[in-house]
Design a protein around this motif. Structure first.
Motif, PDB file in Angstrom:
ATOM      1  N   ALA A 150       0.840  -1.133   0.077  1.00 56.55           N
ATOM      2  CA  ALA A 150      -0.062  -0.038  -0.020  1.00 56.55           C
ATOM      3  C   ALA A 150       0.682   1.110  -0.137  1.00 56.55           C
ATOM      4  O   ALA A 150       1.822   1.351   0.979  1.00 56.55           O
ATOM      5  N   GLY A 151       0.822   2.033  -0.962  1.00 53.24           N
ATOM      6  CA  GLY A 151       1.148   3.618  -0.950  1.00 53.24           C
ATOM      7  C   GLY A 151       2.461   3.391  -1.808  1.00 53.24           C
ATOM      8  O   GLY A 151       3.233   4.470  -1.784  1.00 53.24           O
ATOM      9  N   ALA A 152       3.007   2.283  -2.366  1.00 52.23           N
ATOM     10  CA  ALA A 152       4.248   2.113  -2.816  1.00 52.23           C
ATOM     11  C   ALA A 152       4.038   3.070  -4.391  1.00 52.23           C
ATOM     12  O   ALA A 152       4.773   3.717  -4.920  1.00 52.23           O
ATOM     13  N   ALA A 153       2.895   3.047  -4.848  1.00 55.29           N
ATOM     14  CA  ALA A 153       2.667   3.827  -6.187  1.00 55.29           C
ATOM     15  C   ALA A 153       1.557   4.979  -5.774  1.00 55.29           C
ATOM     16  O   ALA A 153       0.631   4.611  -5.155  1.00 55.29           O
ATOM     17  N   LYS A 154       2.414   6.189  -6.198  1.00 59.23           N
ATOM     18  CA  LYS A 154       1.408   7.171  -5.576  1.00 59.23           C
ATOM     19  C   LYS A 154       0.454   7.560  -6.930  1.00 59.23           C
ATOM     20  O   LYS A 154       1.067   7.769  -7.908  1.00 59.23           O
ATOM     21  N   SER A 155      -0.720   8.435  -6.659  1.00 61.22           N
ATOM     22  CA  SER A 155      -1.243   8.936  -7.690  1.00 61.22           C
ATOM     23  C   SER A 155      -1.054  10.352  -7.752  1.00 61.22           C
ATOM     24  O   SER A 155      -0.499  10.962  -6.807  1.00 61.22           O
ATOM     25  N   ALA A 156      -1.803  10.854  -8.981  1.00 57.73           N
ATOM     26  CA  ALA A 156      -1.889  12.543  -8.916  1.00 57.73           C
ATOM     27  C   ALA A 156      -2.228  13.014  -7.809  1.00 57.73           C
ATOM     28  O   ALA A 156      -1.754  14.110  -7.266  1.00 57.73           O
ATOM     29  N   ASP A 157      -3.285  12.624  -7.241  1.00 54.57           N
ATOM     30  CA  ASP A 157      -3.997  13.426  -5.919  1.00 54.57           C
ATOM     31  C   ASP A 157      -3.029  13.278  -4.814  1.00 54.57           C
ATOM     32  O   ASP A 157      -3.079  14.083  -4.143  1.00 54.57           O
ATOM     33  N   ASP A 158      -2.275  12.093  -4.674  1.00 56.96           N
ATOM     34  CA  ASP A 158      -1.445  11.780  -3.636  1.00 56.96           C
ATOM     35  C   ASP A 158      -0.314  12.963  -3.655  1.00 56.96           C
ATOM     36  O   ASP A 158       0.048  13.674  -2.825  1.00 56.96           O
ATOM     37  N   ILE A 159       0.198  13.090  -5.182  1.00 63.70           N
ATOM     38  CA  ILE A 159       1.362  14.106  -4.922  1.00 63.70           C
ATOM     39  C   ILE A 159       0.709  15.555  -4.719  1.00 63.70           C
ATOM     40  O   ILE A 159       1.447  16.267  -4.268  1.00 63.70           O
ATOM     41  N   ALA A 160      -0.294  15.963  -5.522  1.00 62.25           N
ATOM     42  CA  ALA A 160      -0.999  16.965  -5.103  1.00 62.25           C
ATOM     43  C   ALA A 160      -1.183  17.540  -3.847  1.00 62.25           C
ATOM     44  O   ALA A 160      -0.814  18.514  -3.319  1.00 62.25           O
ATOM     45  N   SER A 161      -1.403  16.227  -2.740  1.00 64.64           N
ATOM     46  CA  SER A 161      -1.636  16.588  -1.571  1.00 64.64           C
ATOM     47  C   SER A 161      -0.432  16.934  -0.803  1.00 64.64           C
ATOM     48  O   SER A 161      -0.164  17.552   0.139  1.00 64.64           O
ATOM     49  N   ALA A 162       0.800  16.090  -1.252  1.00 65.49           N
ATOM     50  CA  ALA A 162       2.287  16.281  -0.590  1.00 65.49           C
ATOM     51  C   ALA A 162       2.681  17.572  -1.001  1.00 65.49           C
ATOM     52  O   ALA A 162       3.124  18.382  -0.083  1.00 65.49           O
ATOM     53  N   LEU A 163       2.532  17.764  -1.939  1.00 59.57           N
ATOM     54  CA  LEU A 163       2.733  19.403  -2.376  1.00 59.57           C
ATOM     55  C   LEU A 163       2.316  20.584  -1.762  1.00 59.57           C
ATOM     56  O   LEU A 163       2.735  21.385  -1.356  1.00 59.57           O
ATOM     57  N   GLU A 164       0.805  20.436  -1.589  1.00 55.90           N
ATOM     58  CA  GLU A 164       0.161  21.327  -0.774  1.00 55.90           C
ATOM     59  C   GLU A 164       0.631  21.462   0.897  1.00 55.90           C
ATOM     60  O   GLU A 164       0.599  22.332   1.554  1.00 55.90           O
ATOM     61  N   THR A 165       0.539  20.102   1.555  1.00 57.40           N
ATOM     62  CA  THR A 165       0.937  20.056   2.782  1.00 57.40           C
ATOM     63  C   THR A 165       2.223  19.849   3.221  1.00 57.40           C
ATOM     64  O   THR A 165       2.652  20.083   4.393  1.00 57.40           O
ATOM     65  N   GLY A 166       3.143  19.621   2.213  1.00 58.98           N
ATOM     66  CA  GLY A 166       4.408  19.299   2.746  1.00 58.98           C
ATOM     67  C   GLY A 166       4.875  18.229   3.286  1.00 58.98           C
ATOM     68  O   GLY A 166       5.744  18.200   3.753  1.00 58.98           O
ATOM     69  N   ALA A 167       3.785  17.352   3.554  1.00 59.23           N
ATOM     70  CA  ALA A 167       3.995  16.027   3.906  1.00 59.23           C
ATOM     71  C   ALA A 167       5.118  14.963   3.389  1.00 59.23           C
ATOM     72  O   ALA A 167       5.718  14.237   3.947  1.00 59.23           O
ATOM     73  N   ALA A 168       5.411  15.406   2.139  1.00 56.39           N
ATOM     74  CA  ALA A 168       6.735  14.805   1.326  1.00 56.39           C
ATOM     75  C   ALA A 168       7.249  15.531   0.703  1.00 56.39           C
ATOM     76  O   ALA A 168       6.726  16.388  -0.183  1.00 56.39           O
TER      77      ALA A 168
END
Length: 282
Positions: A150-168
């Motif tokens: 789970a989570g090995a392959a990230k989606s576009a929404d995952d990336i958008a969230s990471a960029l917005e929140t700074g989570a990764a």
């Protein structure tokens, strides 16, 4: 080099007759190079190796190149190649270090722990005058079990969230000119530029003479790109291939990628997502 995911040509040569060790040729080339991995495999490959076609062992329903397949499809196709549960897998490619990390990452995403990359790939193997064979490389089918992490392959929404929140931190492996929007994408119809907030570490800076750079060089490259290896990192590139090189190199820098954006720029740059140009902004 301390990267735990690499094995030497000597190591593989000593185990060519081991039924529990299998070499996997994952050679893939950009369309404009004019080379075909499967054709070259038939002409010459490591004895006992099988060919892993990243375009065929993939989810072809998305319209995106070499997307991660379902565990069921992956298990079926890999089993047909003669790769079974419990085997040690050694991925390599004809460029030295280009597509093999994508194969390594795919097996890892499917829950395989005993998967490695041949240091120096086929070029080093040939330079040392080690044995090769020709043909289709067919082996008896085996049973393979895939368990998608789970989570090995990230989606576009995952990336958008990471960029917005700074989570990764999102680290883009494309060449700097493409990242900055100064050079066109090799695939038609894609915007030029990068995801706002992404960092740029071209995969070419992590490879020298077909081999992964040494640990210290890898660490310096991440630092120069503004990447904090102590914090979560997600990798991306043009189509999810060279992003795996960055993921591999992270482990030389004492870290590990949290995931890989499978659609990469082939998906993000196709429209509907924000695009920035110029250098990365801190």
């Amino acid at each position: 080099m301390s990267n735990p995911n690499l094995v030497s040509t000597e190591w593989l040569a000593e185990r060519l007759g081991d039924p529990n060790v299998i070499a996997v040729d994952g050679s893939w080339h950009l369309p404009d190079v004019g080379r075909d991995g499967r054709t070259e495999f038939r002409e010459r490959h490591v004895p006992g190796a099988v060919f892993f076609d990243i375009n065929a062992i993939a989810d072809t329903s998305t319209g995106l190149p070499h997307m991660l397949p379902s565990p069921e499809l992956f298990a079926s196709e890999v089993g047909k190649l003669g790769i079974g549960d419990g085997m040690t897998i050694v991925a390599y490619d004809a460029s030295g270090l280009f597509a093999a990390p994508r194969v390594w990452w795919t097996f890892r995403a499917m829950g395989v722990k005993d998967v490695f990359i041949l240091d120096g790939g086929l070029p080093k193997w040939l330079a040392e005058s080690r044995p090769t064979e020709s043909g289709a490389g067919e082996r008896a089918p085996k049973t393979f079990t895939a368990r998608l992490i789970a989570g090995a392959a990230k989606s576009a929404d995952d990336i958008a969230s990471a960029l917005e929140t700074g989570a990764a931190q999102v680290v883009d492996a494309r060449p700097a000119a493409r990242f900055r929007g100064e050079a066109p994408e090799p695939r038609p119809g894609l915007a030029s530029g990068h995801m706002p907030g992404a960092l740029n570490l071209p995969a070419s800076e992590l490879v020298k003479d077909g081999r992964l750079v040494d640990d210290e060089t890898a660490r310096r490259a991440f630092e120069a790109a503004g990447v904090d290896a102590s914090k979560p990192v997600v990798t991306t590139c043009g189509s999810g291939v060279t992003a795996a090189i960055v993921a591999l190199a992270l482990e030389s820098a004492g870290a590990r990628a949290e995931g890989l954006y499978d659609g990469s720029w082939a998906e993000w740059g196709a429209g509907g997502r924000p695009v920035a140009t110029g250098p990365a902004k801190a």
